[in-house]
Design an enzyme around this catalytic site. Structure first.
Site, mmCIF file in Angstrom:
data_model
loop_
_atom_site.group_PDB
_atom_site.id
_atom_site.type_symbol
_atom_site.label_atom_id
_atom_site.label_comp_id
_atom_site.label_asym_id
_atom_site.label_seq_id
_atom_site.Cartn_x
_atom_site.Cartn_y
_atom_site.Cartn_z
ATOM 1 N N HIS A 90 10.224 37.696 -39.379
ATOM 2 C CA HIS A 90 10.319 37.064 -40.695
ATOM 3 C C HIS A 90 11.345 37.769 -41.583
ATOM 4 C CE1 HIS A 90 8.687 35.073 -44.406
ATOM 5 N NE2 HIS A 90 8.414 34.118 -43.540
ATOM 6 N N HIS A 107 3.407 26.970 -45.766
ATOM 7 C CA HIS A 107 4.777 27.096 -46.264
ATOM 8 C C HIS A 107 5.721 26.448 -45.244
ATOM 9 C CE1 HIS A 107 4.075 30.592 -49.300
ATOM 10 N NE2 HIS A 107 3.997 29.416 -49.870
ATOM 11 N N ASP A 111 2.642 35.050 -42.715
ATOM 12 C CA ASP A 111 3.211 35.974 -43.705
ATOM 13 C C ASP A 111 2.087 36.752 -44.379
ATOM 14 O OD1 ASP A 111 5.463 34.541 -43.027
ATOM 15 O OD2 ASP A 111 5.713 33.582 -44.959
ATOM 16 N N HIS A 115 0.193 29.179 -42.019
ATOM 17 C CA HIS A 115 -0.004 28.666 -43.378
ATOM 18 C C HIS A 115 0.961 27.507 -43.617
ATOM 19 C CE1 HIS A 115 3.279 31.510 -43.792
ATOM 20 N NE2 HIS A 115 3.471 31.241 -45.071
ATOM 21 N N HIS A 136 -1.444 36.582 -48.674
ATOM 22 C CA HIS A 136 -0.173 35.923 -48.992
ATOM 23 C C HIS A 136 -0.356 35.148 -50.295
ATOM 24 C CE1 HIS A 136 3.799 34.676 -48.088
ATOM 25 N NE2 HIS A 136 3.534 33.470 -47.623
ATOM 26 N N ASP A 156 8.585 26.949 -43.980
ATOM 27 C CA ASP A 156 9.273 27.665 -42.886
ATOM 28 C C ASP A 156 8.349 27.931 -41.696
ATOM 29 O OD1 ASP A 156 8.061 29.434 -44.828
ATOM 30 O OD2 ASP A 156 9.009 31.137 -43.828
ATOM 31 N N HIS A 157 7.047 27.545 -41.821
ATOM 32 C CA HIS A 157 6.106 27.750 -40.710
ATOM 33 C C HIS A 157 5.564 26.441 -40.149
ATOM 34 C CE1 HIS A 157 5.778 32.160 -41.344
ATOM 35 N NE2 HIS A 157 6.297 31.775 -42.494
HETATM 36 ZN ZN LIG Z 1 7.409 32.447 -44.190
HETATM 37 ZN ZN LIG Z 2 4.824 32.082 -46.598
#
Ligand SMILES: [Zn+2]
Ligand SMILES: [Zn+2]
Length: 302
Positions: free
Chosen positions: A269, A62, A211, A60, A140, A64-65
């Site tokens: 995570h 976000h 996530d 996805h 999510h 952090d990915h």
């Molecule tokens: Zn994440």
């Molecule tokens: Zn996320």
């Protein structure tokens, strides 16, 4: 199949861990899943072969990915990569890349093929002689998918070491043995096939789910897999925070593993508020004993 963790931290900064990224290895192939900021440094640190990465799967959008993706692609270009790269991910991924390529004046030396995936229905993305890769719809705050990797049985058998000189095998005999056909010695006696070739490697399945909050759909999608990576950002004490942010607790992850009858669960995570997995394992293992916390750099064999 083998999975190497390059990063397993959630969004918040944490000095000891990196953002989400991991590499699935099958024979000479390398499949990258997620590409948080700093992933290319992790790729270098853990000596993952850059040129073997032909597919990248983004769960996805976000940060952090995905915030490491343009950096990684830029480095491919600096190395004058020629081979095309297939990148899979939810709607918005193409625009996310194009805007950054344009503003950062990235002149690609190779073709980047972006494949937009559905986050509501599972789809088969890759189907070749060695592997099937499909999506797992996740639950999510934003559209998100996990990925399911299933190896296929090898077409040819592998010879046992030293059988070629031991039996004086000709090229034709080697080909026949590898194809599972009968091979006879100089006297015309059948050589037992298991003396010549190694047992067939069983097919294996690996599921990446991050996530996501707890989801029955995920349980169905990962049924019976050999290894499940499931996010477990929080402990039960932070249940309200998990619900609010669309994440799982260690108990959620263990419940998915237990209901789906997977062989082994690895947690990922981890929120920056926790130092290690100790408390998560204490909550998860009474529900699903085969639970382990992931560590950066660690390889998980299937
Ligand atoms: Zn994440
Ligand atoms: Zn996320």
């Amino acid at each position: 199949m083998k999975v190497q963790i390059l990063g397993n931290n959630s969004g918040g900064l944490f000095i000891k861990r990196h953002f989400s990224a991991q590499v699935v290895q099958l024979e000479g192939r390398r499949y990258l899943i997620d590409c948080g900021e700093g992933t290319q440094m992790q790729i270098v640190k853990y000596k993952v072969k850059f040129e073997r990465i032909h597919h990248i799967f983004i769960s996805h959008l976000h940060g952090d990915h995905v915030l490491g993706l343009v950096g990684l692609i830029s480095s491919f270009t600096m190395r004058l990569r020629k081979a095309p790269l297939d990148v899979y991910g939810p709607d918005g991924l193409k625009r996310f890349l194009e805007v950054q390529f344009e503003l950062c004046s990235v002149r690609l030396s190779f073709e980047v093929r972006v494949h937009i995936v559905s986050c509501t229905q599972s789809a088969l993305l890759v189907d070749d002689d060695m592997i099937e890769i499909s999506t797992i719809p996740l639950k999510h705050r934003v559209p998100a998918v996990g990925y399911l990797f299933r190896s296929k049985p090898a077409k040819l058998l592998n010879l046992r070491p030293d059988v070629v000189p031991a039996y004086g095998l000709s090229i034709e005999q080697i080909k026949a043995a590898k194809a599972g056909q009968d091979v006879f010695d100089a006297n015309g006696t059948l050589i037992a096939p298991d003396l010549l070739t190694l047992p067939i490697k069983p097919t294996v399945a690996y599921a990446y789910c991050s996530d996501t909050a707890y989801s029955e759909k995920v349980v169905e999608s990962v049924r019976g897999v050999d290894l499940l990576y499931h996010e477990a950002t929080f402990l039960e004490k932070a249940r309200a925070r998990a619900t609010e942010t669309g994440h799982s607790t260690a108990v959620d992850a263990a419940n998915v593993a237990q209901k789906a009858g997977v062989k082994r669960l690895i947690l990922g995570h981890l929120s920056g508020r926790y130092d290690d997995w100790e408390l998560h394992l204490a909550e998860a293992r009474p529900i699903f004993a085969e639970t382990y916390g992931t560590e950066e750099g660690e390889n998980y064999e299937l």
